[in-house]
Design a protein around this motif. Structure first.
Motif: not given
Lengths: 543, 485
Positions: A239-240, A242, A328, B30-32, B35, B56, B73-75, B194
């Protein structure tokens, strides 16, 4: 011929991860060196993502013989003995060199390089920098490169190796944003493009892990060995969705993390009661896959990896990246378990190399993950970073020592590349639809468990995908098209090699094959595959 | 999950100006941000964005999400966001030119010791080593906009080298040449980092401290240090002094709800004493008993920011003693710089609170509404130094109309105003212009450095937040008198 951007050098290094950077640093001692990076040097490849560490025999109580034995045993005795010997003996020298160049690996309380336990090793010999070991290694090389005269071409993909008869004499690169070609002539070329498990739906690799080097080498006529040997790392995040497959480092288990299924059973006791969670990766990955397949996994199709019993300070100091990443994504690993499942991680096979890093075709060296033979049928954690340095240096030196030549670039070869680019503009299949179908097919039928039927099905899919006309809407899509074609070719090499090996060995499991031998008594050695021939080598069965 | 977001589009080859395009696509739970961009790219293959590791660790994919740099990629992506490139030269869309900044990060030059470092040395350098060179810090550095400053991560690298015994080259002279003293210590850089590398405290101030030991502090900074040694204050006395006008204990109107110590700081004591007097009135009005030790001195912030640490112990001891000897458990500051210093650079046996914090915690009597449109300038040392943003707005909300504007440094901090006045003025002018363009009648803040600096460059009045509250109370009293008549 449109490609009017030209360069010439003594050594051309393709790939900017740990192996490529190390090769370039070495080659530059001998003459003009160009380093091509598909991304930005220091950011691409898998080296900066490597978390766990670097294996080196440094302490009394450990020995090169022990490291060799562990490597062979972990590799199901498919490793090339000469390559293993060199890896083990030179890894400490390369480590010390990194220290001289400014590396900041962790130091233990007795002021020696800190080393931790890793799977399949009988001595804690994995040096580390928290869980950002690869990043530390890459930063060190990067700082060294920035102080050197190596000429770097950033954000360029190599679309083809240039040949003069059977010799490689350079490469055609393409700017990934503008789609413009650069022709580079080189006395010697080093392929250090890394791995390619992006050919799988679930993978730890960075975006650049698309197997380009296998495809480039194959098309240029080089022979590849053991391409069926794909390591599935036991612990990837689920998870997530993607970001599935994201590496959860083996250091988590090295530090004492335990695996539990949804019934709270420490299931490794059923698969390797002696080594438990620190068994080799092939065994742990199969154990997790089996638990999930048989219905003992979590609802997200994973198992639990738990470090909540460890002191918070230990997690914060030794696993800072893991802690930060999971936070995160909403999980505090100090208080709750991680959910993990296997993920495609490393290709043990690759271009056949000599101990000097020479491939089977003149003018071309290879090092790092794109080469084969060092790790046999399963790689030990910590041996890959060591491999990048040991064989990066060797390949860079071999290329550097090769004589200057006057190669003539064949305009026809450039034209072929340009024609292919033109074709992409008139195609009708978006590249990402192809990569997505490929990744699913590879995961379903060429993954942890394989059968002849499934492999043939996947091969059919790949051939269909290769026959389609890819389309590029803009110049930047051209690079994507070339990359997707490379992915398909690399995948076909994996699948064809998997069909060539009628046994289960290391990471390669053929469910449809019954065998009466184990890794030690197997009648088979390397599979090999090239444009000229393919097959599997037999060997004398040890008595 | 359906997400709609605006994306910055610009191709310098064929576009005359940048534009925004809005996309709506489906992504998984939950996609960043990355994505989301992948999904948009399938819709519009022409979209350019950079990414690589997806975890990250490589620093390729930093973009600005609603103005704040993040790793794509992390947010986690949110509906309604705007995605911009970093504030660096744009190559195309979200892709910026990283090379010039990256090339400044050369490695150690061997020449010193060549053996394994001991554990202590490694542990000292490690906090500066996690940098993934994403350039988020470079994208938000105010000094880089106006000065020849190599930037936050370049200074981090200089400090990493200065600490490493394997490199025996002179890092300090180079750091000074590259703008070491132009940094305003606004803290923007590490707030967006970050990896949360505290560049101002762990690199800038440390490099300045080494420079100081080598006798390379700026002459103006040395003068300030001498003044502090001589007078206990970092600035000369002006026309009047706050401390000279107030008794040591000020009783509130009505019932005592709380007793606090009051730390005034050099600027409010000598240069803006009227604002401090307003603050005292506001505290009194709200039942707060104020004790003001008259032997209090400079907090030492001007010394810490400029790396002059020799006299710091003396100041810390005197200040702590001034309050503890009176049994005070809560000290209120009204200068953001003093507050941040007392909270972070002191080990105090008492609690330190900014005046806006204590007033919102206790709750204040509602002042009258003033017919004013104000804009609020968040001081770096309040917002980043102390993490205070909301209290000022809570206090001001019912008194005046607030026109919000993104935070930015005014250039007064970090010893820049004294040491590099041109750079400080350039930043002050820019910030004042931005604040004026909001159309506000008054600029309000809660830091004397900001207030003084902006007052010099803005063509309208700049007031402390307590002055506004005090005016609100006066208006309230006037209305009451009119009503009673």
């Amino acid at each position: 011929m449109r490609a009017d951007d030209r360069a010439s050098c003594h050594v051309l290094v393709i790939g900017s991860g740990g192996a490529g950077a190390r090769a370039a640093i070495e080659a530059e001692k001998f003459g003009d060196t160009i380093l091509i990076s598909k991304s930005i040097v220091g950011k691409g490849g898998c080296t900066p993502m490597a978390e766990g560490g670097y294996n080196a025999v440094l302490r009394t109580g450990d020995s090169c013989v022990l490291h060799e034995e562990d490597t062979f045993r972990g590799g199901a005795y498919l490793n090339d003995p000469d390559l293993v010997r060199i890896l083990v003996h030179e890894s400490p020298e390369r480590f010390e060199e990194l220290i001289r160049w400014g590396a900041l690996f962790d130091v233990s309380h007795d002021n020696l390089p800190a080393q931790r336990s890793f799977g399949g090793q009988r001595f804690p010999r994995t040096c580390y920098a928290g869980d950002r070991s690869g990043h530390e290694l890459m930063l060190t090389l990067l700082e060294h490169l920035r102080n050197s005269k190596v000429h770097i071409l950033q954000e360029m993909v190599v679309v083809e190796l240039l040949k003069e008869r059977d010799r490689v004499i350079g490469a055609v690169g393409m700017n990934t944003r503008k789609g413009e070609l650069t022709v580079i002539r080189a006395d010697s070329t080093v392929l250090a493009t890394g791995g390619g498990t992006r050919i799988y739906d679930i993978s730890t690799n960075s975006a650049t892990g698309t197997g380009d080097g296998y495809a480039l080498g194959y098309r240029a006529g080089a022979e590849l060995i053991d391409m069926e040997m794909v390591q599935f790392h036991p612990t990837g995040a689920v998870y997530p969705y993607d970001a599935r497959g994201r590496l959860v480092t083996e250091a988590v288990r090295g530090e004492g993390g335990i695996l539990l299924n949804a019934r709270d059973e420490r299931f490794m006791v059923r698969y390797d009661p002696e080594r438990m969670e620190l068994s080799t990766r092939d065994i742990v990955a199969r154990a997790i896959a089996t638990e999930i397949e048989e219905g003992r996994g979590t609802s997200r199709k994973g198992v639990y990896l738990d470090v909540t019993h460890l002191p918070s300070e230990q997690i914060e100091e030794r696993l800072p990246v893991m802690l930060e990443q999971f936070l995160k994504f909403g999980v505090d690993i100090r208080k709750e378990p991680m959910e993990v499942a296997p993920t495609a991680h490393h290709i043990m096979g690759g271009l056949r190399i000599t101990t000097e890093g020479r491939t089977t075709i003149p003018g071309l060296c290879a090092c790092g993950e794109v080469s084969g033979g060092v790790h046999g049928a399963n790689r030990l954690g910590g041996n890959a970073l060591a491999e990048t340095q040991v064989f990066g240096k060797r390949a860079g030196e071999t290329a550097g020592r090769s004589p200057s030549r006057t190669g003539r670039i064949d305009p026809l070869q450039i034209e072929t590349v340009e024609n292919r680019m033109e074709e992409f503009y008139s195609g009708d299949i978006p590249p990402w639809t192809v990569s997505r179908r490929l990744q699913r097919a590879m995961w379903d039928d060429a993954g942890i468990f394989r059968t002849e039927e499934g492999l043939n099905r996947t091969l059919g899919t790949i051939e269909e995908l290769l026959a389609g006309a890819l389309c590029a809407a803009t110049p930047q899509n051209i690079a994507e098209c070339f990359t997707v074609r490379n992915m398909c070719l690399a995948a076909s090499l994996v699948v064809r090699s998997a069909l060539l090996r009628p046994e289960s060995r290391g990471a390669h499991v053929r469910r449809d094959v019954k065998q009466s031998w184990d890794a030690l008594t197997s009648p088979y050695s390397h599979t090999y595959i090239s444009v000229y021939r393919e097959g599997i080598m037999r060997r004398e069965v040890p008595k | 999950m359906r997400i709609t977001a605006r994306i910055y589009r610009f191709d310098p080859v064929c576009d005359t100006a940048p534009r925004y395009e809005t996309f709506t696509v489906d992504v998984e739970h939950g996609a960043r941000v990355l994505h989301f961009l992948h999904a948009v790219h399938e819709r519009d293959p022409g979209l350019s964005y950079r990414y690589c590791c997806g975890t990250g660790q490589c620093g390729s994919c930093a973009v600005r999400m609603d103005g704040i740099p993040v790793l794509a990629c992390m947010e986690e992506v949110r509906d309604g966001i705007t995605i911009d490139p970093l504030n660096l030269p744009v190559k195309k869309d979200l892709v910026v030119d990283m090379q010039p900044a990256l090339e400044r990060l050369a490695g150690i030059i061997s020449g010193g010791e060549d053996h394994l470092l001991d554990r202590d040395t490694v542990e000292t350098i490690k906090p500066l080593r996690g940098c993934i060179e994403c350039l988020a810090c470079v994208s938000v550095c105010p000094a880089m906009e106006v000065a020849r400053f190599a930037g936050p991560t370049a200074m981090r690298q200089e400090m990493r080298r200065a600490l490493d015994p394997r490199d025996n080259s002179d890092r300090i002279t180079e750091a000074i040449r590259d703008g070491l003293f132009t940094c305003t210590t606004c803290q923007n850089c590490w707030k967006v980092c970050p990896k949360k590398i505290e560049i101002p405290a762990k690199a800038i101030e440390k490099l300045r401290a080494i420079a100081n030991r080598m006798g390379l502090s700026l002459p103006r900074h040395r003068e300030v240090e001498q003044l502090i040694r001589d007078t206990g204050r970092s600035i000369p006395r002006g026309k009047s002094s706050f401390l000279e006008q107030v008794p040591e204990v000020i009783e509130p109107e009505g019932k005592v709800r709380k007793t606090v110590g009051f730390f005034v700081g050099c600027m409010y004591d000598f240069r803006l004493p009227d604002a401090a007097l307003d603050a005292i009135e506001v505290l009194r009005r709200n039942g707060i008993r104020v004790i003001i030790p008259h032997e209090q001195v400079c907090c030492g912030s001007p010394l810490i920011r400029t790396g002059q640490l020799q006299y710091l112990d003396n100041l810390q001891r005197r200040n702590i003693q001034a309050f503890t000897s009176r049994g005070i458990d809560t000290v209120v500051t009204m200068c953001a710089g003093c507050g941040s210093t007392l909270k972070k650079d002191y080990c105090t046996p008492f609690t330190v609170k900014d005046i806006t914090e204590i007033l919102t915690e206790l709750g204040i009597e509602e002042p009258a509404c003033l017919p004013l449109r104000i804009t609020y300038h968040d001081p770096c040392h309040a917002l980043h130094g102390q993490g205070i943003q909301e209290p000022a707005r809570i206090l001001l909300n019912n008194v005046v109309d607030i026109i919000e504007i993104p935070q930015k440094c005014c250039g007064a901090g970090g010893g820049t105003r004294s040491g590099c006045p041109d750079i400080s003025s350039a930043l002050g002018k820019r910030r004042a212009e931005e604040l004026v363009t909001t159309g506000a009648d008054v600029i309000v803040s809660c830091c004397p450095f900001c207030e003084y600096q902006l007052g010099e460059f803005a063509d309208r009045s700049v007031k402390n937040i307590t002055t506004i509250l005090h005016e609100g109370y006066r208006e309230k009293d006037r209305l009451a008198r009119v009503h009673n008549r």
